[in-house]
Design a protein around this motif. Structure first.
Motif, PDB file in Angstrom:
ATOM      1  N   GLY A   1     -40.921  58.436 -59.169  1.00 15.43           N
ATOM      2  CA  GLY A   1     -40.201  59.373 -58.301  1.00 15.43           C
ATOM      3  C   GLY A   1     -41.167  60.202 -57.464  1.00 15.43           C
ATOM      4  N   ARG A   2     -40.628  60.833 -56.404  1.00 17.62           N
ATOM      5  CA  ARG A   2     -41.452  61.657 -55.513  1.00 17.62           C
ATOM      6  C   ARG A   2     -41.245  63.126 -55.876  1.00 17.62           C
ATOM      7  N   ASP A   3     -42.350  63.780 -56.269  1.00 21.59           N
ATOM      8  CA  ASP A   3     -42.288  65.208 -56.599  1.00 21.59           C
ATOM      9  C   ASP A   3     -42.916  66.020 -55.481  1.00 21.59           C
ATOM     10  N   TYR A   4     -42.325  67.152 -55.180  1.00 21.69           N
ATOM     11  CA  TYR A   4     -42.846  68.076 -54.165  1.00 21.69           C
ATOM     12  C   TYR A   4     -43.142  69.390 -54.885  1.00 21.69           C
ATOM     13  N   VAL A   5     -44.405  69.771 -54.912  1.00 27.79           N
ATOM     14  CA  VAL A   5     -44.769  71.027 -55.585  1.00 27.79           C
ATOM     15  C   VAL A   5     -45.017  72.085 -54.517  1.00 27.79           C
TER      16      VAL A   5
END
Ligand code: MV4
Length: 685
Positions: A578-582
């Motif tokens: 999955g793509r995580d955005y921090v």
């Protein structure tokens, strides 16, 4: 002074030793395992020797390989750092036998402090204060019970061979003594193959105050004042400071002189730490002595202005110590925090993975960062998961605490979970600011300092959406640039619709919550990859929002409504694809993580190591206890397996109410990451 030394360690301590050696004109040899081939300490050294596979027991713990590396490179001395073989008397002897200087204490001094009860006998003879108690050889239950009565309840039963809190039991009343004693002896036998115990008065709300001592080979032994290391979690130090809050000059002198007596009693040479436990009245008692340089030595360096590794090299080379006791003085106050790759939401289990993004506070007048990693390096399950030590100093405790809070706001890590938020919450806590520190601090304030997996706030959702829109623009421009028709409307990214104003819906997941953010645009004639101008709608609110990219590291200047801020949003692909955005922006230290939801998203459960009907190993390790039997009914959260990995014990819990169909491993088995450990049938199945 030596011409060349071998640093028999890795990570931040190896880098730290190399830095001082280089300043003194001493050449350095690094050693590295397969996992550390590209590590920072290898790059910093003058030369490096491969010593074997990643597991420490096949590389950093193999004395012959380290001595052979020193011999072949012509290193005259070996610095052991801390951990690994730093307190191994046999290694120190092997170095001497090979004609190589072991930069540390004599082997006899290491051995003297190896056994708790032996150490206490030596301290008693040196008139170093001990906790009222019994640490004799007669281990008959009747005698031990009589001793407990003499000492006065509550008492603490400790394994003589124990350490780090293992094999300790508090006994509140005489009625419970016999059973607790039997349990403590069983545990000590199992853990240390030695069931000797000692009985002490139990100190409530104790503080851990340790004194840095240093001795040379010319008969001088002095102390470099104290450090307070009471902020601990499960016997792991989290925040250390020097000097200790509330310390008086008289008590400082008394503790320092007691520590020097302890060191002299065992003929100590080099850097050492005498650990005391202090009760709320300030009375202090010998706990143990560490015969090595400690992780937290930098706070002592910051308040005294000394380089303790330089002192180690000079003393090991036969020189006198650079200063006398009278010349040493405390200037200001220092804190150190240990930045760990661990997951608070999974009971602080170590979090392994690649450091996709690592931004640590810049080294400057009041801030020092000791680290062994860089962006792009990996935290592996083979070694201690410490990412860095962040050390701050200023004229007094309040000023130093402000520096610490700021340094933590500058700390950004993406790719592994970290304890940044825990560190920041402790640093922000009023009780900590007031100096109300003792070993129970974290437990007492756990509700406020241990972060829960909270849903990201509105600002984070808006900023992540702006980052995604900027990303889209860059992707569209890249496609246009490769297309035979760059001006085609198919490359537009202003949400153009045939029958209405342009808009896009971005779907986020944060914690258990899913949120759709709608971005509405004004028609744009040109594709601009560095700015976004839109109106955001989320959770029933609307705001004008814009972003202007600044640099290439994910930073942009954002306007949300009337608020302007600098934000950084780091996107990365998680281990489940999955793509995580921090989102890092003036708010929650440690950042806020949002998962971009698209149809291909995997279920969270699969990502958490619970799948089908079982429990899997979150990392490679050794099974040290199977707490359930086949067919046993268990409840959610019940301890099922104890796994030893990365020098720590991790208790794996039942993921739900249900039945253990079959345990697939036994105590003592080594298991790879992802191995199915238990066949488990959830109750609702
Ligand atoms: C104690 C104590 C209370 N009373 N001894 C923990 C491991 C080892 N360092 C000694 N420890 C303790 N010994 C008596 N008589 C409380 C602890 C203790 C502790 C000590 C120092 C730092 C952190 C600690 C955390 C829990 C318990």
């Amino acid at each position: 002074m030596f011409g060349k030394i071998l640093v028999a360690n890795r990570g931040e301590i190896a880098c730290r030793v190399i830095r001082t050696a280089r300043r003194l004109g001493v050449r350095t040899v690094a050693v590295y395992s397969d996992a550390d081939r590209h590590a920072r300490h290898v790059a910093m050294a003058d030369e490096a020797v491969h010593i074997g596979p990643a597991p420490a027991r096949e590389s950093y713990l193999v004395a012959e390989k380290l001595i052979e590396a020193a011999r072949t490179t012509g290193a005259e001395a070996i610095h052991p750092g801390y951990g690994f073989l730093s307190e191994n008397a046999a290694f120190a002897e092997a170095c001497a036998a090979a004609g190589i200087v072991f930069i540390g204490p004599p082997p006899a001094a290491i051995r003297a402090m190896g056994s708790k009860s032996e150490a206490k006998k030596l301290m008693e003879a040196a008139r170093v204060p001990l906790v009222p108690g019994y640490h004799g050889d007669d281990q008959s239950p009747a005698l031990l019970a009589r001793e407990a009565e003499r000492i006065g309840y509550p008492v603490l039963i400790k394994a003589s061979a124990g350490g780090g809190g293992k094999g300790m039991r508090v006994v509140e009343t005489p009625a419970k003594f016999a059973e607790s004693l039997a349990g403590a002896q069983r545990e000590a036998k199992a853990a240390f193959a030695d069931d000797h115990v000692l009985v002490e008065k139990y100190l409530t709300r104790p503080r851990h105050i340790e004194v840095q001592v240093f001795a040379d080979t010319h008969g001088t032994c002095l102390y470099l004042f104290e450090r307070d290391c009471s902020i601990q979690r499960r016997h792991q130090k989290v925040i250390e400071e020097a000097p200790a809050p509330g310390m008086t000059a008289e008590r400082r002198k008394a503790m320092g002189e007691a520590a020097v007596s302890a060191a002299r009693a065992i003929g100590y040479v080099g850097a050492g730490t005498v650990e005391f436990i202090a009760d709320p009245s300030g009375a202090f008692y010998f706990m143990e002595m560490n015969t090595r340089l400690q992780v937290e030595h930098p706070v002592t360096e910051m308040i005294t202005g000394q380089d303790l590794v330089e002192w180690q090299l000079r003393v090991a080379a036969g020189e006198r110590m650079p200063l006398t006791q009278e010349e040493l003085a405390i200037k200001g106050h220092a804190f150190e925090v240990r930045l760990y790759a661990e997951d608070p939401s999974r009971n602080f289990l170590p979090s392994v993975g690649r450091l996709v993004h690592l931004a640590l506070p810049r080294d400057r007048l009041h801030v020092r960062v000791d680290t062994g990693v860089r962006s792009g390096d990996s935290v592996t399950p083979y070694y201690d998961p410490m990412i860095a030590k962040i050390i701050v100093h200023d004229q007094d405790r309040a000023a130093a605490l402000r520096r610490l809070r700021q340094a933590l706001r500058e700390t950004e890590v993406v790719g592994v979970r970290t304890n940044t938020a825990l560190l920041a919450r402790i640093a922000e806590h009023p009780a900590f600011a007031a100096g109300e520190v003792d070993t129970g601090f974290i437990e007492r304030h756990r509700a406020e300092v241990i972060p829960r997996a909270e849903a990201a706030d509105e600002r984070a959702l808006a900023l992540a959406t702006l980052a995604r829109l900027l990303e889209w623009r860059q992707e569209a421009q890249a496609r246009a640039a490769q297309s035979p028709d760059p001006a085609s409307p198919w490359h537009r990214v202003d949400g153009w619709r045939l029958n209405g104003a342009g808009h896009d819906d971005i779907r986020w997941k944060s914690g258990e919550r899913e949120v759709i953010v709608t971005a509405r645009y004004q028609p744009a004639d040109a594709l601009d990859t560095d700015t976004v101008d839109c109106r955001l709608e989320l959770d029933g609110t609307q705001m004008d929002a814009s972003a202007v990219r600044e640099g290439t590291d994910g930073s942009f200047r954002a306007t949300l409504g009337t608020t302007v801020m600098l934000a950084r949003v780091i996107a990365s692909t998680a281990s489940d694809g999955g793509r995580d955005y921090v989102v890092f922006a003036g708010g929650a230290p440690g950042g806020q993580t949002l998962r971009l939801v698209d149809q291909r998203d995997v279920s969270a459960a699969e990502a958490a190591g619970v799948h089908g009907g079982g429990l899997t190993a979150p990392m490679p390790g050794k099974i040290i206890d199977v707490k359930v039997r086949d067919g046993e009914t268990v409840s959610r959260g019940q301890p099922v397996i104890v796994l030893e990995a990365m020098k720590m014990e991790h208790t794996l819990l039942a993921p739900a109410d249900g039945t253990v169909k079959k345990t697939l491993y036994a105590a003592g088995d080594q298991v790879p990451e992802g191995a199915d450990l238990v066949e488990f049938e959830p109750a609702e199945a």
